[in-house]
Design a protein around this motif. Structure first.
Motif, short mmCIF file in Angstrom:
data_model
loop_
_atom_site.label_atom_id
_atom_site.label_comp_id
_atom_site.label_asym_id
_atom_site.label_seq_id
_atom_site.Cartn_x
_atom_site.Cartn_y
_atom_site.Cartn_z
N PRO A 106 -12.53 -53.16 1.23
CA PRO A 106 -11.88 -52.54 0.08
C PRO A 106 -10.38 -52.38 0.31
O PRO A 106 -9.94 -52.05 1.41
CB PRO A 106 -12.54 -51.16 -0.01
N SER A 107 -9.58 -52.61 -0.74
CA SER A 107 -8.13 -52.54 -0.57
C SER A 107 -7.69 -51.11 -0.24
O SER A 107 -6.66 -50.92 0.40
CB SER A 107 -7.43 -53.04 -1.83
N ASP A 108 -8.47 -50.12 -0.66
CA ASP A 108 -8.16 -48.73 -0.30
C ASP A 108 -8.10 -48.55 1.22
O ASP A 108 -7.26 -47.81 1.73
CB ASP A 108 -9.22 -47.78 -0.87
N ILE A 109 -9.01 -49.24 1.93
CA ILE A 109 -9.04 -49.12 3.39
C ILE A 109 -7.75 -49.69 3.97
O ILE A 109 -7.10 -49.07 4.81
CB ILE A 109 -10.26 -49.87 3.97
N THR A 110 -7.36 -50.88 3.48
CA THR A 110 -6.13 -51.50 3.96
C THR A 110 -4.93 -50.60 3.67
O THR A 110 -4.04 -50.44 4.51
CB THR A 110 -5.93 -52.86 3.27
N ASP A 111 -4.91 -50.01 2.49
CA ASP A 111 -3.82 -49.10 2.13
C ASP A 111 -3.82 -47.86 3.02
O ASP A 111 -2.77 -47.41 3.46
CB ASP A 111 -3.95 -48.67 0.67
N ALA A 112 -5.02 -47.33 3.27
CA ALA A 112 -5.12 -46.13 4.10
C ALA A 112 -4.57 -46.42 5.50
O ALA A 112 -3.86 -45.59 6.07
CB ALA A 112 -6.57 -45.65 4.19
N VAL A 113 -4.87 -47.61 6.02
CA VAL A 113 -4.37 -47.98 7.34
C VAL A 113 -2.84 -47.98 7.34
O VAL A 113 -2.21 -47.47 8.26
CB VAL A 113 -4.91 -49.36 7.77
N ALA A 114 -2.27 -48.53 6.26
CA ALA A 114 -0.81 -48.60 6.17
C ALA A 114 -0.21 -47.19 6.10
O ALA A 114 0.77 -46.89 6.78
CB ALA A 114 -0.39 -49.41 4.94
N VAL A 115 -0.81 -46.33 5.28
CA VAL A 115 -0.28 -44.97 5.14
C VAL A 115 -0.47 -44.18 6.44
O VAL A 115 0.38 -43.39 6.81
CB VAL A 115 -0.97 -44.25 3.95
N ARG B 289 -24.86 -53.06 11.58
CA ARG B 289 -23.50 -52.65 11.25
C ARG B 289 -23.19 -53.03 9.83
O ARG B 289 -22.93 -54.16 9.53
CB ARG B 289 -22.52 -53.33 12.21
N GLU B 290 -23.24 -52.06 8.96
CA GLU B 290 -22.96 -52.34 7.56
C GLU B 290 -21.46 -52.34 7.33
O GLU B 290 -20.72 -51.65 8.02
CB GLU B 290 -23.62 -51.30 6.68
N VAL B 291 -21.02 -53.10 6.35
CA VAL B 291 -19.58 -53.18 6.09
C VAL B 291 -19.10 -51.91 5.42
O VAL B 291 -18.10 -51.33 5.79
CB VAL B 291 -19.25 -54.42 5.24
N MET B 292 -19.79 -51.45 4.43
CA MET B 292 -19.38 -50.18 3.81
C MET B 292 -20.55 -49.22 3.77
O MET B 292 -21.61 -49.53 3.34
CB MET B 292 -18.89 -50.42 2.38
N ALA C 291 -11.50 -43.92 1.16
CA ALA C 291 -11.11 -44.93 2.15
C ALA C 291 -11.30 -44.45 3.58
O ALA C 291 -10.46 -44.68 4.43
CB ALA C 291 -9.65 -45.36 1.91
N LEU C 292 -12.40 -43.80 3.87
CA LEU C 292 -12.70 -43.45 5.26
C LEU C 292 -13.08 -44.73 5.99
O LEU C 292 -13.62 -45.66 5.39
CB LEU C 292 -13.85 -42.45 5.31
N TYR C 293 -12.80 -44.76 7.30
CA TYR C 293 -13.15 -45.95 8.07
C TYR C 293 -14.64 -45.85 8.42
O TYR C 293 -15.04 -44.98 9.19
CB TYR C 293 -12.30 -46.04 9.33
N PRO C 294 -15.46 -46.73 7.83
CA PRO C 294 -16.92 -46.54 7.92
C PRO C 294 -17.45 -46.68 9.35
O PRO C 294 -18.52 -46.14 9.65
CB PRO C 294 -17.48 -47.64 7.02
N HIS C 295 -16.74 -47.38 10.22
CA HIS C 295 -17.26 -47.63 11.56
C HIS C 295 -16.84 -46.56 12.55
O HIS C 295 -17.16 -46.64 13.71
CB HIS C 295 -16.80 -49.00 12.03
N MET C 296 -16.06 -45.56 12.09
CA MET C 296 -15.59 -44.53 13.02
C MET C 296 -16.26 -43.20 12.70
O MET C 296 -16.57 -42.93 11.54
CB MET C 296 -14.09 -44.34 12.87
N THR C 297 -16.39 -42.37 13.72
CA THR C 297 -16.89 -41.02 13.47
C THR C 297 -15.83 -40.24 12.70
O THR C 297 -14.68 -40.66 12.61
CB THR C 297 -17.16 -40.28 14.80
N GLN D 172 -18.91 -35.45 14.70
CA GLN D 172 -19.54 -36.60 15.36
C GLN D 172 -20.32 -37.50 14.40
O GLN D 172 -20.89 -38.50 14.81
CB GLN D 172 -20.46 -36.14 16.50
N ARG D 173 -20.32 -37.15 13.11
CA ARG D 173 -21.06 -37.99 12.15
C ARG D 173 -20.21 -39.16 11.70
O ARG D 173 -19.02 -39.20 11.92
CB ARG D 173 -21.42 -37.15 10.92
N ARG D 174 -20.88 -40.08 11.03
CA ARG D 174 -20.17 -41.20 10.41
C ARG D 174 -20.10 -41.00 8.91
O ARG D 174 -20.95 -40.31 8.34
CB ARG D 174 -20.89 -42.51 10.72
N PRO D 175 -19.09 -41.59 8.26
CA PRO D 175 -18.89 -41.34 6.83
C PRO D 175 -20.14 -41.53 5.98
O PRO D 175 -20.36 -40.76 5.06
CB PRO D 175 -17.81 -42.37 6.45
N ARG D 176 -20.96 -42.54 6.31
CA ARG D 176 -22.09 -42.77 5.40
C ARG D 176 -23.14 -41.67 5.50
O ARG D 176 -24.03 -41.60 4.66
CB ARG D 176 -22.70 -44.15 5.65
#
Lengths: 302, 344
Positions: free
Chosen positions: A194-203, A299-302, B85-91, B128-132
């Motif tokens: 999702p582009s929101d993720i890319t934007d969040a990384v930048a911010v 490992r799900e993508v989202m 826009a939470l990073y899904p693979h991180m806690t 320690q949880r994940r976003p999902r």
């Protein structure tokens, strides 16, 4: 009541079970005829000592497998297959991820770059490989010519004539061939982030490398796993590149199991031994597929 | 804490002008809402302030410093996105720590900061949880904590409540307001929801077609709209607008009351209201119809439940509007004009 029932059952095409069977039958027939039948035949052959000289089915148990395993060429081919698959796929993953990152960017001439990247994949394997055969020719190789002009070498490299360079060449060509598929798979994964993720990384203040290694690649992991799965299956089960470039030579230094099965079984006429060699990696491939698919699902993508 | 100021900001995407010359200045610690219909340029404006889009023209100042060409990471801003826009693979802990890692803060201090930010939003037990594994409301809190852990000077929010269901939204609004008051950070909040805008904003910038149509307190934009767009965009149902040959005038549905209900009859302007249809909504009644001299235009009256007077449909009724509640607009450009005498 009776008329309604009659109307309901008049057309066979209204029956979903019949339709499902009908629509699936071409695929099922195709798989049975071209995959299932030869596969069963190979298993049967592997437990006999059939050859082109003696085409009688005489079951010998595991004797054929034991003979194949005792052959030093088989062991060399097994090791080469391992090297070939692992090195080629490591390179494929690195190059495909980098290429995908370039392909999703917007720049002038993007279509040309995309076309060039896809070219190795759309060209027929044997044709593309024959081009490489000429490119790596022991006398007329243009690579050697360039290196000579640059003063880096004084005499030709004989790319396919020496064990080390032959293996390098075979791995390089195989990598070149699979990279486009992997790049397209990884690109699809990149687009799905999702582009929101890319934007969040930048911010959040992350630079290119942090974004790449802490966000993009972990999110792409399941997709990369799928690309690796295809890559492994293509390198382990496909013989065209090795066969066209070196036929396993010089002195079996680039022999892999797929070429060895072909040379032994078809060219050498030892059908049973060829079948046994070909079947040898089946359990390995099944295991790889199962592991990679499980990883991809976890490992799900989202 | 810092003031955000944009000057003559424009953004073009190909042929489309998303933001068309915006001048805007926030106040210290203010909660400024950008309100407008979708496609009005409010999100593009916010993204330019964040540094995620480069303006075609114009300047952006943060705390008196020109940041126009700078990348987002050099701006000391924090942003919360619509999807969080939470990073899904991180806690949760790693999500919150991510901006600190990018800053190169040492691990010990980082842990402390993460705990502080988590405490601010009451999410310590989720670290320690994940976003999902989180609910919508919890995700929002994590997103806020991640945004604030760096102690930014400006806080940008892009429709952060639109992914929550109605009940959670009210609670989240409370939380957000409470928290913003407590830290007093300059906040720019984008929404298309006028209830959110009216309820939360110190000031509201109403936008349409890439321009700020009015900047003012919720009271100002509601009661003294700068033009017909603002008049009709705010309020539900919107302001009734009626055309005369020389100007346009309008009044709010809740100001349009039957005769005998309103006080101080002397200063009121009477109309004959033909009612076609009544919607009964429990706490109020909506009356749909038209005014005799302006047959073309539909007019809505909103009667609170305290007015129990029976109204018959398909009949004329005597209604009136307080004179000082009439608003006048230029016939051609729709801008607010001074009080006029109603021509009859």
């Amino acid at each position: 009541m009776t008329t309604t029932t009659a109307t309901k059952q008049r057309y066979l095409g209204d029956n979903p079970r019949f339709l499902a069977g009908l629509f699936m039958s071409p695929a099922v027939l195709y798989i049975i005829a071209l995959v299932g039948f030869p596969f069963v035949l190979a298993i049967i052959y592997a437990f006999t000592d059939i050859s082109t000289g003696n085409p009688e089915l005489e079951f010998v148990g595991w004797a054929t497998f034991r003979r194949v395993l005792a052959d030093p060429v088989f062991r060399e081919a097994l090791w080469n297959t391992f090297l070939f698959a692992v090195i080629a796929n490591v390179m494929v993953v690195v190059l495909a991820t980098a290429l995908a990152e370039i392909l999703v960017r917007d720049f002038k001439g993007k279509w040309l770059v995309r076309f060039l990247v896809l070219l190795p994949w759309v060209a027929p394997v044997s044709l593309a490989t024959i081009t490489w055969l000429w490119t790596l020719d022991s006398i007329f190789s243009p690579i050697d010519w360039v290196l000579r002009q640059l003063g880096l070498i004084t005499e030709n490299m004989y790319w396919l004539g020496q064990p080390g360079t032959a293996m390098t060449s075979v791995i390089a060509v195989q990598t070149w061939r699979i990279v486009p598929l992997a790049a397209v798979i990884v690109m699809a994964g990149l687009i799905a982030i999702p582009s929101d993720i890319t934007d969040a990384v930048a911010v959040d203040g992350a630079g290119f490398w942090r974004r790449m290694f802490q966000v993009t690649i972990p999110l792409l992991a399941p997709i990369i796993a799928v690309a690796v799965l295809f890559g492994l299956i293509l390198t382990i089960s496909d013989m065209s590149v090795v066969y066209v470039l070196t036929r396993g030579g010089p002195t079996n230094s680039t022999q892999v199991l797929s070429t060895w099965a072909f040379i032994k079984g078809i060219e050498g006429g030892a059908l049973a031994q060829g079948a046994a060699v070909a079947l040898f990696l089946l359990p390995v491939l099944i295991a790889i597929t199962a592991i990679v698919l499980r990883l991809a699902r976890r490992r799900e993508v989202m | 804490m810092a003031v955000v100021e944009v000057r003559g900001l424009r953004k073009e995407f190909g042929d489309v002008t998303a933001v068309d010359g915006v001048d805007l200045q926030s106040e210290e610690g203010e909660f400024l809402v950008l309100l407008g219909p979708s496609g009005c340029g409010k999100t593009t404006l916010l993204r330019m302030i964040a540094g995620l889009e480069q303006p075609t023209e114009g300047e952006i100042m943060l705390g008196g410093e020109d940041v126009s060409g700078l990348p987002p990471r050099a701006r000391r801003i924090a942003m919360v996105f619509q999807s969080y826009a939470l990073y899904p693979h991180m806690t949760v802990a790693n999500n919150i720590a991510f901006p600190l890692k990018a800053q190169g803060m040492d691990p010990e201090e980082r842990t402390k900061k993460v705990e502080w930010a988590a405490g601010l939003f009451g999410i310590e037990r989720l670290l320690q949880r994940r976003p999902r594994q989180l609910s919508g409301g919890e995700r929002q809190r994590v997103a806020l904590a991640r945004a604030l852990v760096r102690e930014p000077t400006v806080f940008l929010l892009d429709e952060p409540l639109s992914n929550l269901d109605a009940k959670l939204r009210a609670a989240a609004r409370d939380d957000l307001m409470e928290f913003q008051r407590r830290i007093g950070i300059t906040t720019i909040y984008v929404t298309h929801d006028q209830v959110e805008a009216m309820g939360m904003g110190d000031r509201i910038a109403v936008m349409n077609h890439g321009k700020v149509r009015q900047l003012g307190t919720p009271e100002e934009v509601y009661h003294h709209p700068a033009d017909v767009f603002v008049a009709q965009f705010l309020g539900s149902p919107p302001m009734n607008l009626l055309e005369t040959p020389t100007y346009v005038f309008g009044f709010r549905p809740e100001q349009f009351l039957p005769e005998g209900i309103a006080e101080s009859e002397g200063t009121r302007v009477p109309f004959t209201f033909h009612v076609n249809r009544i919607e009964y909504l429990g706490s109020e009644r909506y009356l749909y119809g038209y005014i005799r001299e302006y047959d073309e235009t539909r007019v809505i009256a909103m009667l609170p439940a305290t007015v129990t007077l029976p109204i018959a449909i398909d009949q004329d009724h005597k209604f009136s509007v307080a004179k000082d509640q009439l608003r006048f607009f230029d016939f051609d450009d729709g801008h607010k004009i001074a009080q006029q005498t109603l021509m009859r």
